[in-house]
Design an enzyme around this catalytic site. Structure first.
Site, PDB file in Angstrom:
ATOM      1  CG  ASP A  72      -2.123  -6.841  -9.967  1.00 33.25           C
ATOM      2  OD1 ASP A  72      -1.234  -6.967  -9.066  1.00 33.25           O
ATOM      3  OD2 ASP A  72      -2.705  -8.036 -10.546  1.00 33.25           O
ATOM      4  CB  THR A 112       1.371 -11.505 -14.390  1.00 32.27           C
ATOM      5  OG1 THR A 112       0.129 -11.421 -13.963  1.00 32.27           O
ATOM      6  CG2 THR A 112       2.206 -10.452 -13.712  1.00 32.27           C
ATOM      7  CB  THR A 113      -2.293 -13.403 -17.987  1.00 35.14           C
ATOM      8  OG1 THR A 113      -2.333 -13.742 -16.397  1.00 35.14           O
ATOM      9  CG2 THR A 113      -2.565 -14.835 -18.558  1.00 35.14           C
ATOM     10  CG  ASP A 151      -1.528 -11.834 -10.432  1.00 35.07           C
ATOM     11  OD1 ASP A 151      -1.580 -10.915 -11.342  1.00 35.07           O
ATOM     12  OD2 ASP A 151      -0.907 -12.055  -9.494  1.00 35.07           O
TER      13      ASP A 151
END
Length: 543
Positions: A390, A93-94, A60
């Site tokens: 998530d 998020t990445t 994550d």
């Protein structure tokens, strides 16, 4: 001769101009390199050990960047946008970090060629608005009128979010569980009403969803074995009161002249405790929960009167029980009327693995649920919890913003094509910059291919060719067959809000870093002679 003017403290580091801007861009490139390989279903995991020796395994982006403890001021901006993406939509998020770093990489050559940063910023903002308009134009609305169809769409969104996680092989188990958990909540979908409890031992397939509140039984004194383990429609009292005798403080002093006086003090202490317990018993409550300890005397007292008690309940669990079952947490036992007591349809204590759990089912006041996670290694269960968080956030967003787009690099490739074709219609330097923005968006599809071990150049060429046709807008990377496919038909779906948020945050971060042309670092205060005495000497006195 003019004397030099000294403005800043001695030792202040100041750097400015183009080299400083390029240095900031390079720092952001290093951040993206750290998490680049975690993107997508075939992304790798990172093992991070903190200064206390605790190991965390995760893919994550937000978790990794948070644990890296970045100190570079410009690179911290990327850490902040990944945190904001995590708190706002939960996933991507990445993606947001990679996009911001790639936008800066594309801008770097313009900066080095002498293009003013404000020109690039203006063009990037214009391109972001065009990209968001395009997403809103082609997004597909979820029909909320048909519950069955809506549920199917939500499960596909949850499965797509879980696809890139450590538990991707269990997505058929967890995707429906996540959707059930969110559907059990009320209209506001409060995240804190979903509890996730980790129980070591057993297989991951033994994880289950409980409709209601569940938490681990706390430390119990002798006598709890005699208590009933199941009640129907019980009254529940929630306390922040200690129900045990306290030993005096070390510096407490009681002076008595004879044994009778001492006995009176002891009797008074016992009487206070018994009065408290009698008040609780008279209130009609059958289940007693307290944030503070419930001692052995109280445990036996309640057991004799067919009441259940549990002390040292975690505050978060106590508050969730209060919101679900009603009532309020009391700091006194004097006025325990019916309006401060909670209730539920069934309370019972069950064995789950090696732990005993208290379950409150059929809570009348607020809809709530608890996911019980089973598993072996602690790090694996922590990563599973992060993955489920998530997926839960994605399902909540999909319900609130009922529109989806295809994942797997499809939407980015379509926006890239749109921006490049738009760039040809405008003149000046902005044509090149908007075209570069479009090229930067290809990083998602390229990185998905590289992480899966595919030939990225070949697959990107295929995607560009298909997206140039009218009906190729949903084509993205096919991870399973090393090719391209219609990802909308393949049910690789993501809420459009995730992509809009990622693009907006990435562009804002890139524009912010491009706007900085000077960095001034003040020397650290308290160095050298000004340092205080070493800790641990007591009142600062030297030995």
């Amino acid at each position: 001769m003019q004397p030099p003017i000294i403005l800043l403290k001695e030792g202040t580091d100041s750097s400015q101009g183009i080299p400083q801007l390029v240095s900031n861009i390079n720092a952001c490139q290093v951040i993206s390199e750290a998490i680049r390989t975690t993107l997508g279903p075939r992304g790798m995991d990172k093992l991070i050990v903190d200064n206390r020796g605790k190991a965390t395994i995760s893919n994550d982006g937000a978790t990794i960047l948070k644990l890296l403890d970045v100190v570079h001021p410009a690179a911290k901006t990327l850490v902040d946008i990944s945190k904001s993406q995590d708190s706002e939509v939960g996933d991507g998020t990445t993606t947001v970090t990679l996009l911001a770093a790639e936008l800066l990489k594309q801008a770097k050559c313009f900066v080095e060629d002498g293009v003013h940063p404000q020109l690039i910023v203006r063009a990037y903002r214009q391109a972001t608005n065009l990209a968001i308009q395009k997403i809103k134009e082609i997004q597909v609305k979820i029909k909320t009128s048909d519950p069955k169809e809506q549920r199917g769409l939500l499960e596909k969104c949850a499965a797509t979010a879980l696809n890139s996680k450590l538990i991707a092989s269990y997505k058929d188990l967890f995707a429906p569980m996540v959707v059930d958990a969110v559907m059990l909540l009320d209209d506001l979908l409060p995240l804190k009403m979903i509890g996730i409890k980790k129980i070591s031992g057993g297989a991951l397939e033994e994880s289950k969803l409980v409709s209601g509140v569940a938490f681990k039984k706390t430390f119990s004194y002798a006598g709890f074995e005699m208590q009933r383990k199941k009640y129907k429609n019980p009254k529940i009292v929630l306390l922040n009161v200690e129900l045990e005798l306290k030993s005096e403080k070390e510096n407490a002093e009681v002076r008595v002249n004879n044994v009778e006086d001492y006995q009176e003090i002891v009797d008074a202490e016992w009487q206070i405790l018994y009065d408290k317990m009698k008040h609780i018993c008279d209130s009609g409550a059958q289940v007693v929960l307290s944030k503070l300890p419930i001692g052995d005397v109280a445990t036996q007292y309640f057991a004799d009167r067919d009441m259940f008690c549990a002390g040292r309940v975690v505050e978060q669990d106590l508050k969730r029980t209060m919101m679900a079952c009603g009532g309020s947490i009391q700091t006194s036992v004097q006025h325990l009327t019916d309006d401060v007591l909670g209730t539920c349809e069934v309370f019972e204590e069950e064995q789950v693995g090696g732990e005993r759990f208290n379950f409150f089912r059929g809570c009348p006041h607020a809809k709530t649920c608890t996911i019980l996670l089973r598993g072996g290694a602690e790090q694996f269960m922590e990563e599973t919890e992060r993955s489920l968080h998530d997926a839960i956030m994605i399902v909540r967003r999909a319900i609130k913003n009922d529109a989806v787009v295809a994942g797997g690099g499809a939407i980015e490739m379509e926006i890239s094509k749109h921006l490049r074709s738009h760039a040809r219609t405008i003149r000046g330097k902005q044509q090149l910059i908007i075209s570069a923005y479009g090229k930067a968006l290809e990083i998602i599809a390229r990185q998905l291919c590289e992480n899966a071990g595919f030939d990225a150049t070949n697959i990107l060429n295929k995607l560009r060719q298909v997206h140039a046709t009218e009906d190729g807008k949903w084509f993205g990377v096919d991870i399973n067959n090393e090719d391209i496919t219609d990802n909308f038909a393949a049910c690789v779906w993501e809420p459009s809000i995730v992509k809009i948020n990622a693009l907006t945050a990435a562009a804002e971060a890139a524009c912010l870093i491009l706007s900085v042309d000077e960095t001034v670092k003040n020397p650290r205060s308290g160095q050298g002679d000004q340092a205080g005495p070493p800790a641990g000497r007591g009142r600062g006195r030297p030995r």
